[in-house]
Each structure stands twice: as C-alpha cells, then as structure tokens.
Design an enzyme around this catalytic site. Structure first.
Site, PDB file in Angstrom:
ATOM      1  N   ALA A 178      -2.669  -0.597   1.270  1.00 44.38           N
ATOM      2  CA  ALA A 178      -1.343  -1.032   1.717  1.00 44.38           C
ATOM      3  C   ALA A 178      -0.325   0.013   1.307  1.00 44.38           C
ATOM      4  CB  ALA A 178      -0.987  -2.396   1.128  1.00 44.38           C
ATOM      5  N   MET A 179       0.836  -0.009   1.981  1.00 42.70           N
ATOM      6  CA  MET A 179       1.889   0.963   1.722  1.00 42.70           C
ATOM      7  C   MET A 179       3.231   0.248   1.689  1.00 42.70           C
ATOM      8  SD  MET A 179       2.729   4.063   1.139  1.00 42.70           S
ATOM      9  CE  MET A 179       4.411   4.654   0.878  1.00 42.70           C
ATOM     10  N   GLU A 180       4.034   0.593   0.660  1.00 40.65           N
ATOM     11  CA  GLU A 180       5.251  -0.141   0.343  1.00 40.65           C
ATOM     12  C   GLU A 180       6.477   0.322   1.100  1.00 40.65           C
ATOM     13  OE1 GLU A 180       4.888   3.147  -2.867  1.00 40.65           O
ATOM     14  OE2 GLU A 180       3.544   1.853  -1.726  1.00 40.65           O
ATOM     15  N   GLU A 187       2.918  -4.867  -3.405  1.00 41.73           N
ATOM     16  CA  GLU A 187       3.778  -4.116  -2.490  1.00 41.73           C
ATOM     17  C   GLU A 187       5.225  -4.609  -2.551  1.00 41.73           C
ATOM     18  OE1 GLU A 187       2.523  -1.428  -1.294  1.00 41.73           O
ATOM     19  OE2 GLU A 187       0.569  -2.052  -2.073  1.00 41.73           O
ATOM     20  N   GLU A 194       3.555   2.918  -9.556  1.00 37.76           N
ATOM     21  CA  GLU A 194       2.276   2.226  -9.424  1.00 37.76           C
ATOM     22  C   GLU A 194       1.897   1.417 -10.659  1.00 37.76           C
ATOM     23  OE1 GLU A 194       1.172   1.854  -6.681  1.00 37.76           O
ATOM     24  OE2 GLU A 194       1.839   3.547  -5.471  1.00 37.76           O
TER      25      GLU A 194
END
Length: 911
Positions: A313-315, A349, A371
C-alpha cells in the site's frame, strides 16, 4: 562473502539537488489514453530563485519519458526562453537534468518552467502505469501512479526530493466514461469541445494536441480540475483513471465537528469486498485526531484498491492506494488473519497522513520517522483501540520486534538512520529496520517515558513541523519537552548506530552482574564491531514477599557492565514485558529456573515475558551462545501452554530449527514427531470448527495448531484437511472448509494429492474468489511433489502470474523441501527475464532474498556468490549481502549444533 554497513557518502551534493532554485507550485496536466496505453501532458513549475543561478537543475528519468520543449519565463528576463529537450544535460545515474541559461537569474526573483512530456502506460508498477483486470472475459486496463520513493520523475520533470515541498493543482484529461482521481476533490469537470471558450492552458493544449492527432478524438474527452493541495512532497502526489466505482461513508472530526467524506474505490467486480477497509478508515481517523490534537487537514480521504502494485500500500495524501490483498476481504467468509492484515494496512496508511504527509522527513535517511511511527501507531497503539481482543501489543513481540532483531543481528545490517546516496539505496532501506526496528525502539522509548507523555511529545513534534520537514533531533526535542528527559542521550545510538546488544547476566553474591555487547547471529562480535554502548532500559522483574511480580523500570545499563543488587534466591527476569530492543543471555542454570517458572500455570512471568524467552532462545542458539538442545528443552517445558501467542512462538522456534536442518531427514523426522506430540493434542481438544462467540485466542490457537501438526505430517490432521478439500472438489461446495483453514486445506491438498488436486488449486489461483484464496493457491502450487507438476508451476509462474505475485509462487517452492533448490535454480535460469520484468521495483530484491535465505551450506553460499557476481546487483546489494550472511550463519549453526540436537532427540523424540 559478507558486508558491513553501507558507506556514508562524502558529499551530499553528489546526490541531492542544489537549493539555489526551489519549486513553490506545480500546475500539472496529464492526459490518459487507455486505448493506446500512453499518457501525455505538461507541467508548469513555479520557482523561487534563492541564489543567483545560471542553471536550472531538476529530476527527470528519461528512460521512457519523452520531453518536449522547455519554456522558461521570469520577470527578471526580457523574454521567455525556449529550449528543445536536446539542450538538457542528462545525468542518467542520478536521474537529473541540467538546463544552462544564457543569463543569470538573480536571487529573490521568481520564474516558471513549462515542459511538455509523453510516455507509455507500461506494466511497470512504477511511475504512471497500467493495471489489468478482467471484464466480461476481456482484459481491460486502468491507470494509477506509484511515486514513492523516487518515481514521480518518471512521469513529469520535478524536484523529486521530500524536502522540496510545493503545492499542486492537478488537471486530468480522460475519456468521458472514466473516473479520474487525485489527492484532492475535483472542483470542476467538463467535456472538452474545440469550440469551447475555455482558454485555460489545459483546454488550449488539448485542442492543439487533438488537432495534430485527430484519430485520438473519436470518443469525447473530459477535463477534471482538482483543488490545490497543501504543501507536499512529490512522492505522495497521486492520480488514477479508470472505470472505478466506490462505496462511501464519513467521519466527524472530534476536534472541529466537521464531517469528511470517505470512500474506497476499485473496479465493479471487487467493490463488494471493500466494506471492512472503509470501516477501519472511518473508525481510526477520530483516534488519530484525538491523540495528536491535529485535525486531518484535507477535505476527503479515499482508498483506491488496484490489482497490480509493487508495494502492499502507498500513503498518497488523500488517496491511499494498494493491493487487493491489503484492502479486500469477503464479508461472509474472511479468516481472522485476513481481517487483521487489512486492518493493520489501512490503519498504517492512515497514520502516514500525519507521519510523512503533514510532517515529512527531510531526506530518506530518516524514513523511519514515517515508517516506524506508522508501524507503531497504526498497527499497535491506535488499532488496539478498535480491536483490543486481538492482543496486538503482545503480538508485536513475535512479529515486528523479533523480525527486526533477526535482521539486525547480521554484520551486513544498517543503522535505522542510514545515508542514502542514490535511488538504488533509497529503495533498499524500506526493510525491517526502517519499519520494525524503528517501531521497536520507539515503543521502547514510549514505555520508558510513559505512553501518555510520549504521545504528548509526538503531538508537539508534529505541530512544530506541520506542513514542513523534520529530522530525528526534532522528534527528540518534542518528546524531551513533554518529559523533561534527555532523549538524545538515550536514543541516538539506537537510531544512528548499527546493531543491538545482548545483555549477559550472571548471578553474583548479593545480586547480578550485567554486560552489554553487540549481538551477531554468527557469534561474539569482533572488537571493531563492538564499540557501541547503548542506553538500555533493563526493566527488571522480581518477586515480592507476597509472590507478586514487581517491575523496576528505572534501571538502565549505559556502561559496558555493572553490578545490580538483587535477591537471586527468588525468580527474576530482565526485559520484563519484552519491551527492550535486545536479547538477554542467562547462565544455563538460571535459564532452567526461568523456564521452570515460565511453565507454571500461575507464573509471575507475563505472556509477553514468555514470548520473549521463546524468541530469544533460538537466536542465542544460532549464535552459539546457548545449546540448541536448550531451546528444545525450553519448548518442551512450555508444551502445556494454552495461550495462542506462546504456542505460536513455540511453533515458530521449532520451525526456525527445522527450516535450517531441512536437508537432514533424520533430524527433521524426529523434530516433526515432537511437533506432532505438542500440537496434535491441541487440535483434538479444539477440533476443526469455529463456533460463534469463541475467544479470538482459541480461534487463532486452533489454526496455528492445525498448521503445525499438518506440516509435521500428522495423519489425522492431514486426512481431515484433504477430505474437506476433496468434498469441495466433488461438489463445488466449500462451506465445510472454515475460512481460517482455507489456506491449509489448499496446501495439504496439493502436497498430498496429485493432478486432480493440483488442477483444482490452479483454478483458484487463476480466478480467486478472494485475494487471500488466490495467494494461498499460488503458494500451494509450489508444494506439489512431482517433477511434472513443478515444471508446470514454473511455466505458470513465468507466463501467467502478475509481477506483484511472483514471490508467492516462489514461496511455494521454498516451503517444499523437495523443490527448494529447484526454485533457486529456476530463478537463476530465468534471472535476466525476471530482472527485466521487475526492473526498478522492490519486488526483485524481495524474491532474491526470500528464495535464497533458506539455503544452509557453504556450498550454497559459494554457488549464490558465483551466480550473482556475474549480475548487476546494485539495486539489491544490501539485501543480497544480508542473504549471504543468513546462509553462512545457518551453515555455521548446523556445523556447531547437529550432534547436540541429535543427542537431545534420541533421548526425547520417542513414540
């Protein structure tokens, strides 16, 4: 062949953009042509000239991106200057372009740079790429971006560094039947007409573009303009275009009372599986706002679920993106592990909306500020408020903490804060150190100063750097302000130095003597690698006169060694609650006493203490600090444990030994006998059904026991699972396979079946009813026992599997002792093809590491070195060195402990 920490670059100017010119705003127009799988557009970058300059230097990757002319305008120039792309000096390695100007732009002035561009929508999972889905028997495509960490430059010229924040106005040109998405909500959308009076840059550009290529004007185009973003880094810019549908909800801010819309988007065939992810997003947001006392700043938050993604996933700010397995599950048939995974990813996220998006690290060397925090806050502290029954604080120990210590025990580890001199290095530090070790040291700090004061300090840190950038010292300042404690004194070495300590404990008259040294999985650290002195919270557990546990959290070890007054006639233990980021080595007789106490029904040692003991033991044995037979004895003493996380740690410790001695059949047979003796009784007690209302602990315990017993070859368990799958094959009815046993039913069917079972599982892999079922099936194919089916699996892997899923099929070979080396060899045979397919992604290094780290001999190490020495490994050099270290450490463990294990098994592994 081993390595140490990566060298520190001498001159940051070699890999950082100059700061004489800074962007303040981007007007970005992108047209998406899904029929021809390409994009084009232009960007106008508004610049502040900070220092006198005669050059403009920015990031661009021209591997596939084609630039048009550059137009530079400035009030300081008499006329705009037009430059063909050939005027640019390209530095391909650093992905930079330099435009030399005929005159100097003076400090204090402004300028704009307009550049046209076009590129393919490749299946690269990087930059702006295409993703495929099946609709009515046909393969269709949509498009989405993945810019983190350094891929925005693949799509448009930009200042692609986290420090160089700017605002963005994104305009997307798409077919009228497509749904365009970006960080912000759309503020205007209209069908384009050449006769329109719209004189905007986008409308004028589109009219001219269509006139030059009338064949692309067969279906109407629409122009969608999105609201301007707050200042943000390029890596969290996002846009997408496709036939998306959505479900929606909203949450009410506890700080302002304002209501914000929330949506999850995906393709129509998958949207029914998105509700749980939406619920989690809705429920965690108010908690984040309360904890940090900072309102979520954007007017909406969406999640877009895609079928192809290099990362889980990407925030992206305002529009999270990620894989189906990260966000989707069947509401009627979802196992607990899938629910926990989706909840953890979504909450992680959302945490980034604060850690990374509102406040961003100044450079990638402190990516842990993003992170590590998202892992701790998103997966533990905040998520625990939603699901306290999941016992996430304890689960953190055997998950995040143990994984971090296992990686950090290698000579080729790196500090949490590590210099990143180029894009290759940046991609490689998204590992268990930046995520799990960072989360672990932050958790240790939180417990040491008190969670409430820690979170207050984090809130101060975020407020002081809202919409800005930060470094480690800024975080320490915030926590220091909230606690009055000298945080850098405690934390600097945990973050800036490589490795972690082992604390050796010896009973002495009147107390204990403790000493710290760097821990390495290969044994005692050489002097040159044992210089760091950490400030270690010892958190000593002792027993009061009334038999209750007493924990002294104030004792620290900040010297090489010291003596501590203690009554050693009673039970005691260091690192109470397994809070500290270190391992503890006791003398054999003391470890025996601790194990005896831990095995008691009413032990003074907590669940977390017992998990920590079981995680430390195999690591210490691997390093030669204790006998491996001692690990087996510890497990045997705790075999009556009934808590899931203790049993899970026992199973994991046994699996670490079995996976090392996997080529020693005489040893693995007896170890599997021990596994059957421990786990089969749990299966008999709990059965195979999952009744409504049972505890989460029992549900997980049943699944873990069945898994361990099945892999140990327990005939009754294997028969039960294969019979249930056979019924599904016969009837198409899978209702007698509980969701939590779906994976093992699939795996055992392939492992103990033949062609019919293999074909049935392959059908699931090709058309999975849920993401988790698809992953289980892909892994399961590698468990087939015949050469013919192994070859068929390889052919399927090479020709039909999505790039993001290649690792799952290789994982099946890794789980199959008969085909471990087959999987390695076939990867090497097809390396050039796979490396090209996965070029630039993080997936390649993960596969390299995953399939090689189970090898266990010096000959395997030599073969791997000989192979990779002929390849360009610059994009995964760190992971490769870590893999080499793993192989050699396993080989050394086998050489040191085989006789010891055999002796213990001969005495204890009895039918």
């Amino acid at each position: 062949m081993t390595g140490s920490a990566p060298p520190t670059a001498e001159d940051p100017s070699k890999y950082r953009l100059p700061t004489d010119v800074k962007p303040t705003h981007y007007d970005l127009t992108i047209r998406t042509d899904l029929e021809n799988l390409k994009f084009d557009g232009f960007v106008i970058v508004h610049l502040n000239i900070v220092k006198d300059t005669s050059t403009i230097e920015f990031n661009v990757n021209v591997t596939e991106l084609h630039l048009g002319e550059l137009i530079l305008s400035s009030p300081a120039l008499e006329t705009s200057s037009v430059h063909p792309a050939s005027d640019l000096k390209i530095d391909a390695k650093q992905e930079r372009a330099i435009l030399a100007l005929s005159s100097t732009l003076p400090a204090g002035t402004t300028a704009t740079m307009k550049v046209g561009f076009e590129g393919p929508l490749a299946a690269s999972m990087l930059g702006y790429y295409r993703s495929a889905w099946e609709h009515e028997g046909q393969t269709k495509h949509y498009s989405v971006t993945q810019f983190g960490p350094t891929a925005a430059r693949r799509v448009f010229p930009c200042w692609d560094e986290p420090l160089l924040k700017a605002t963005f106005t994104v305009v997307l040109v798409s077919r009228e039947n497509m749904v365009p998405l970006s960080n912000m909500p759309s503020v205007n959308e209209e069908i384009h007409s050449p006769d329109s009076k719209d004189e905007s840059d986008t409308a004028s550009w589109l009219t001219a573009t269509l006139a030059a290529a009338p064949d692309t004007d067969t279906v109407p185009w629409k122009i969608t303009t999105f609201a301007m973003t707050p200042p943000m880094s390029t890596y969290i810019v996002v846009f997408a275009n496709g036939p998306f549908t959505f479900i929606e909800d909203s949450y009410k801010s506890p700080l302002s009372g304002k209501s914000r819309p929330l949506r999850v988007y995906t393709t129509p065939d998958l949207i029914h599986q998105a509700r749980f992810a939406l619920d989690v997003m809705r429920d965690v947001l108010p908690h984040y706002e309360r904890v940090f006392d900072i309102e979520y700043p954007l007017p909406k938050l969406d999640t877009l679920v895609v079928t192809d993604s290099d990362v889980s996933a990407m925030e992206n700010w305002g529009l999270i993106t990620g894989r189906t397995s990260a966000f989707l599950l069947d509401p009627k048939k979802a196992d607990l592990s899938a629910r926990k995974h989706v909840a953890a990813v979504q909450s992680h996220e959302v945490a980034h909306m604060w850690f990374g998006n509102i406040t961003t690290m100044a450079w990638w060397d402190t990516v842990y500020l993003n992170e590590g925090f998202a892992s701790l806050m998103g997966e533990i502290i905040i998520l625990d408020k939603l699901f306290p029954e999941w016992n996430l604080h304890a689960e953190f120990i055997s998950g995040r903490l143990n994984n971090a210590l296992n990686l950090d025990a290698k000579l080729s580890s790196h500090p949490i804060e590590v210099e990143c001199p180029d894009a290759n290095m940046i991609n490689q530090i998204f590992d268990a150190l930046s995520y799990s070790k960072a989360a672990s040291v932050l958790r240790m700090l939180s417990r040491y100063v008190g969670e409430e004061r820690f979170l207050k300090g984090v809130s101060l840190y975020l407020k002081d750097h809202r919409f800005g950038n930060s470094v480690s010292e800024d975080l320490w300042a915030g926590v220091g302000k909230a606690t009055g404690i000298d945080i850098p004194k405690m934390m600097d070495n945990w973050v800036k130095k490589i490795g972690f300590p082992v604390v050796t404990v010896k009973d002495v008259e009147g107390g204990i003597h403790v000493r710290q040294d760097r821990f390495l999985e290969t044994g005692a650290a050489p002097v040159e690698h044992n210089e760091t002195i950490w400030t270690i919270p010892l958190s000593i557990l002792t027993v009061s006169t009334d038999g209750k546990a007493v924990i002294d959290s104030g004792v620290v070890l900040d010297t090489r060694e010291k003596t501590i007054l203690l009554d050693t006639s009673k039970p005691y233990k260091l690192n109470a609650g397994s809070i500290g980021v270190y391992r503890v080595l006791y003398a054999n007789d003391r470890l025996e006493k601790i194990a005896d106490e831990a095995a008691k029904k009413a032990s003074v040692f907590s669940l977390e203490d017992r998990i920590g003991l079981l995680n430390d033991a195999p690591a210490l044995a691997k390093a030669g600090c204790i006998k491996t037979s001692g690990v087996l004895s510890l497990i045997y003493k705790l075999r009556e444990a009934s808590e899931f996380l203790v049993v899970d740690s026992m199973a994991g410790s046994l699996e670490s030994i079995i996976s090392t001695w996997w080529e020693h059949e005489d040893i693995t047979e007896k170890l599997n006998l021990i596994r059957r003796q421990i786990f089969a009784p749990i299966v008999k007690r709990l059965g195979y059904e999952y009744p409504d209302g049972e505890s989460v602990d029992d549900r997980q315990l049943r699944t873990r026991a069945i898994t361990a017993a099945a892999f140990a070859g327990d005939k009754d368990v294997v028969k039960e699972l294969t019979d249930r799958f056979a019924y599904f094959m016969k009837t198409g009815d899978n209702s007698n396979i509980p969701a939590d046993l779906e994976r093992m039913a699939i795996w055992m069917a392939v492992q103990h079946g033949g062609r019919a079972e293999y074909d049935a599982v392959k059908a699931i892999a090709i058309k999975p009813p849920t993401p988790s079922a698809g992953i289980s099936a892909m892994i399961g194919l590698g468990l087939a026992q015949s050469d013919e089916l192994a070859d068929e699996t390889l052919n399927y892997l090479l020709n039909d599997v999505r790039d993001q899923d290649l690792i799952f099929v290789f994982a099946g070979f890794r789980l199959n002792p008969k085909f471990v080396k087959y999987g390695c060899q076939k990867f090497r045979d097809n390396y050039d093809v796979l490396a090209k397919r996965l070029s630039g992604t993080m997936t390649l290094q993960r596969i390299v590491q995953h399939i090689h780290e189970t090898l266990s001999s010096k000959a395997d190490h030599e073969d791997a070195c000989n192979f990779f020495n002929t390849k360009d490994t610059s994009k995964f050099s760190m992971a490769l060195q870590q893999t080499y270290d793993t192989i050699l450490a396993r080989a050394a463990w086998i050489a040191r402990s085989t006789a010891d294990i055999k002796e213990w098994l001969d005495a204890n592994a009895l039918e």
